[in-house]
Design an enzyme around this catalytic site. Structure first.
Site, PDB file in Angstrom:
ATOM      1  N   THR A 166       0.872  -1.176   0.000  1.00 63.32           N
ATOM      2  CA  THR A 166       0.000   0.000   0.000  1.00 63.32           C
ATOM      3  C   THR A 166       0.906   1.223   0.000  1.00 63.32           C
ATOM      4  O   THR A 166       1.649   1.460   0.952  1.00 63.32           O
ATOM      5  CB  THR A 166      -0.917   0.011   1.228  1.00 63.32           C
ATOM      6  N   LYS A 226      -7.466   1.275  -2.481  1.00 58.34           N
ATOM      7  CA  LYS A 226      -6.986   0.887  -1.156  1.00 58.34           C
ATOM      8  C   LYS A 226      -7.089   2.058  -0.179  1.00 58.34           C
ATOM      9  O   LYS A 226      -7.381   1.870   1.007  1.00 58.34           O
ATOM     10  CB  LYS A 226      -5.539   0.388  -1.226  1.00 58.34           C
ATOM     11  N   LYS A 228       0.912   5.171   8.219  1.00 56.19           N
ATOM     12  CA  LYS A 228       1.455   5.494   6.894  1.00 56.19           C
ATOM     13  C   LYS A 228       0.348   5.567   5.857  1.00 56.19           C
ATOM     14  O   LYS A 228       0.266   6.511   5.068  1.00 56.19           O
ATOM     15  CB  LYS A 228       2.498   4.443   6.508  1.00 56.19           C
TER      16      LYS A 228
END
Length: 288
Positions: free
Chosen positions: A95, A170, A238
């Site tokens: 990701t 995502k 993150k």
């Protein structure tokens, strides 16, 4: 089909196992060989460098930690772009930033490579069971050619559009999780404060309108005091930062995401970054 797999962590190791179960010839590289000894014993072939793992493979899959790690393996010394065989598929399942996926796709095309961004959802459980949701961006024909690879690791596999669109999907997933996991934690905190049997409460509401993956999978871990990482707090921070940056670029205000991101950032600042995302309950416990 020969596959190079770079990044054999909590998720990557199970993904490698599932690829091997489906008959793929898998070579691996990760920074610390000792952490991959078990998967090597099971049949994965060890490579000493990223370059060696990328060279001569039909497809190269990356599953690393942060955008800077993606940048390093694709564009650093001995990188994938320069060492992958012409015509091979390079598939980033980390990701990461949609902008970085677009950069990889452009560099790949210039080198005669075929790039896909294919982040996943489902955590360690989905990786182990081979039931990951896989969101894929890139050219449609490249997605179709790699479908057997994805089917070895997941069950919900969707082509999302051009380069970066897997990553954008995502981001939407991570935004939705922010509200879901905080909702579970707040429900459990409330139940405890009013004297409910928390397990009975969960059993009562999990099959109704409040039911979700987080309710069925995250809540039991919280109740058991199990904070082992299916997905690290630090990695979720993150992801949320990437989502917030992408939203800000488009003038979109995501208040729930911003609030939950601040909660998780506080946990990471307190040294809890290596715990699983279910550790969000500690934010509420610390407030009590």
């Amino acid at each position: 089909m020969k596959i190079g797999f770079i990044g054999v962590g909590v998720m990557g190791k199970s993904m490698v196992r599932n690829l091997m179960k489906k008959g793929f010839d898998v070579s691996i590289y990760t920074r610390t060989k000792a952490k991959a000894e078990d998967i090597i014993a099971e049949g994965a072939q060890w490579c000493d460098t990223v370059a060696a793992c990328a060279a001569g493979r039909d497809a190269v899959i990356t599953m690393v930690g942060y955008p800077k790690d993606v940048e390093e393996v694709y564009f650093g010394d001995g990188d994938i772009i320069c060492n992958a065989a012409a015509g091979s598929y390079i598939i980033d399942m980390t990701t990461t930033s949609p902008k970085l996926s677009e950069k990889i796709a452009a560099a790949a095309e210039a080198k005669g490579l075929r790039a896909l961004d294919a982040p996943v959802s489902g955590g360690d459980v989905g990786a182990a069971k081979g039931t990951l949701s896989i969101m894929v961006g890139g050219k449609k024909e490249d997605f179709e050619a790699c479908l057997p690879v994805f089917e070895a690791m997941g069950t919900q596999i969707v082509y999302e559009g051009g380069p970066g669109m897997g990553q954008h999907t995502k981001m939407a997933n991570q935004i939705a999780i922010a509200g879901a996991v905080s909702g579970v934690c707040e429900a459990m905190t409330y139940a405890k404060s009013v004297g409910l049997d928390v397990q009975r409460m969960l059993d009562s509401i999990s099959a109704g309108a409040a039911g979700s993956f987080q309710m069925s999978n995250t809540a039991p871990r919280i109740l058991a005091g199990d904070f082992a990482p299916g997905f690290f707090v630090k990695h979720y921070v993150k992801d949320m930062k990437i989502a917030a940056e992408e939203a800000a670029d488009r003038g979109v205000d995501l208040e729930v995401l911003d609030k939950v991101m601040a909660m998780y950032q506080g946990l990471e600042d307190q040294g809890m970054g290596d715990l699983g995302t279910q550790a969000l309950i500690k934010y509420y416990e610390n407030k009590a």
